[in-house]
Design a protein around this motif. Structure first.
Motif, PDB file in Angstrom:
ATOM      1  N   SER A  26       2.568   1.609  -3.308  1.00  0.00           N
ATOM      2  CA  SER A  26       1.589   2.044  -4.318  1.00  0.00           C
ATOM      3  C   SER A  26       1.345   3.550  -4.238  1.00  0.00           C
ATOM      4  O   SER A  26       1.214   4.231  -5.265  1.00  0.00           O
ATOM      5  N   ARG A  27       1.291   4.074  -3.001  1.00  0.00           N
ATOM      6  CA  ARG A  27       1.094   5.517  -2.831  1.00  0.00           C
ATOM      7  C   ARG A  27       2.292   6.302  -3.354  1.00  0.00           C
ATOM      8  O   ARG A  27       2.150   7.364  -3.956  1.00  0.00           O
ATOM      9  N   ASP A  45      -4.017   5.179  -7.376  1.00  0.00           N
ATOM     10  CA  ASP A  45      -4.979   4.715  -8.371  1.00  0.00           C
ATOM     11  C   ASP A  45      -4.751   3.225  -8.645  1.00  0.00           C
ATOM     12  O   ASP A  45      -3.766   2.637  -8.196  1.00  0.00           O
ATOM     13  N   GLU A  52       0.840  -1.210   0.000  1.00  0.00           N
ATOM     14  CA  GLU A  52       0.000   0.000   0.000  1.00  0.00           C
ATOM     15  C   GLU A  52       0.870   1.255   0.000  1.00  0.00           C
ATOM     16  O   GLU A  52       0.641   2.200  -0.752  1.00  0.00           O
ATOM     17  N   ASN A  63       0.558  10.653   0.925  1.00  0.00           N
ATOM     18  CA  ASN A  63      -0.618  10.272   1.717  1.00  0.00           C
ATOM     19  C   ASN A  63      -1.891  10.123   0.884  1.00  0.00           C
ATOM     20  O   ASN A  63      -2.924   9.702   1.400  1.00  0.00           O
ATOM     21  N   ARG A  64      -1.810  10.451  -0.395  1.00  0.00           N
ATOM     22  CA  ARG A  64      -2.998  10.325  -1.252  1.00  0.00           C
ATOM     23  C   ARG A  64      -3.230   8.870  -1.647  1.00  0.00           C
ATOM     24  O   ARG A  64      -2.280   8.104  -1.847  1.00  0.00           O
ATOM     25  N   LYS A  65      -4.486   8.514  -1.822  1.00  0.00           N
ATOM     26  CA  LYS A  65      -4.851   7.157  -2.208  1.00  0.00           C
ATOM     27  C   LYS A  65      -4.321   6.847  -3.616  1.00  0.00           C
ATOM     28  O   LYS A  65      -4.478   7.655  -4.528  1.00  0.00           O
ATOM     29  N   HIS A  84       2.156   6.185  -7.165  1.00  0.00           N
ATOM     30  CA  HIS A  84       1.106   7.089  -7.640  1.00  0.00           C
ATOM     31  C   HIS A  84       1.584   8.546  -7.618  1.00  0.00           C
ATOM     32  O   HIS A  84       1.381   9.294  -8.570  1.00  0.00           O
TER      33      HIS A  84
END
Length: 200
Positions: free
Chosen positions: A92-93, A150, A89, A146-148, A96
C-alpha cells in the motif's frame, strides 16, 4: 465381464488424488456382484505400495475416508494466508508513493505489477523482496515508501490481491513523459492507465 471392468474403472477413478465425491457416490450404486469385485480389489492392495489405503477393508470405508481427507487438505490450504497484513501495508505504501494522483484503476494496476513479479520466475518470490530489489522502485531509493498510504491505496491493494479482479499482467510500469531509462522503453507496452504505461 462388463460389470467387472466397470467396478475396476470406478475404483481406479476414485483412487486419483483429485477424485470428486460424485465418483465415490457412484460406487454405492453397484450391484452385489460389483461390490464383491470391489472387495476383492481392496483385499488385493499391497499395503507397502499403497499405505494410505491399508486400513480400508470395504468400499464403505473407502467412500467415507477419501472425500474427508480431500476436504481437510483444501481447508488447510485455504486457511493459510498467501499475503500477510505486513505485506499489504508495504505494498500500500509503494502504491501510494508510485501512483499518487492516479485513478483507482491505476493504483490497482501498480499493485498488480508487484504481485505479477512475485509469481514470475525472473523476480524474487515475495512482496518484500520484489519491492526492495535493488533499483526496482524509485520510492525505495528516495524514501517516500515510508510515508503512510492513503485510504484509496489501501483499498487498491485489497482489490489487487483478489485474483479475480486483476487489472494487468504487466511486469513493469513507468511514466513515459519523465522516464529516463532507455531500457524500460524497449519493453512491450500492454496497456496505458492515466500517466503510466504498463509493459511486459
Amino acid at each position: 465381464m462388463k460389470s467387472k471392468f466397470a467396478a475396476i474403472a470406478a475404483f481406479l477413478i476414485c483412487m486419483l488424488p483429485a477424485a470428486r465425491i460424485e465418483h465415490a457416490q457412484a460406487v454405492m450404486l453397484f450391484s452385489k456382484k460389483d461390490k464383491q469385485e470391489m472387495e476383492r480389489l481392496l483385499q488385493s492392495l499391497d499395503p507397502e505400495q499403497h499405505p494410505s489405503f491399508s486400513h480400508l477393508t470395504d468400499e464403505k470405508n473407502f467412500i467415507e475416508t477419501l472425500p474427508k481427507q480431500d476436504v481437510e487438505e483444501k481447508e488447510e490450504k485455504e486457511d493459510s494466508p498467501e499475503i500477510t497484513g505486513e505485506e499489504k501495508e508495504l505494498l500500500s505504501r509503494l502504491v501510494h508513493a508510485e501512483a499518487k494522483g492516479e485513478s483507482f484503476k491505476g493504483k490497482v494496476a501498480v499493485a498488480n505489477v508487484v504481485l505479477n513479479r512475485v509469481g514470475d520466475g525472473g523476480f524474487p518470490d515475495s512482496i518484500k523482496s520484489v519491492i526492495y530489489q535493488k533499483n526496482a522502485f524509485e520510492p525505495v531509493l528516495n524514501g517516500s515508501i515510508n510515508r503512510k498510504p492513503d485510504r484509496e491505496s489501501v483499498e487498491a491493494v485489497e482489490v489487487a490481491v483478489d485474483h479475480d479482479k486483476k487489472e494487468t499482467d504487466a511486469l513493469y510500469f513507468y511514466n513515459p513523459d519523465i522516464a529516463t531509462d532507455g531500457w524500460i522503453k524497449t519493453r512491450k507496452v500492454v496497456e496505458r492507465i492515466g500517466n503510466h504505461v504498463f509493459a511486459i
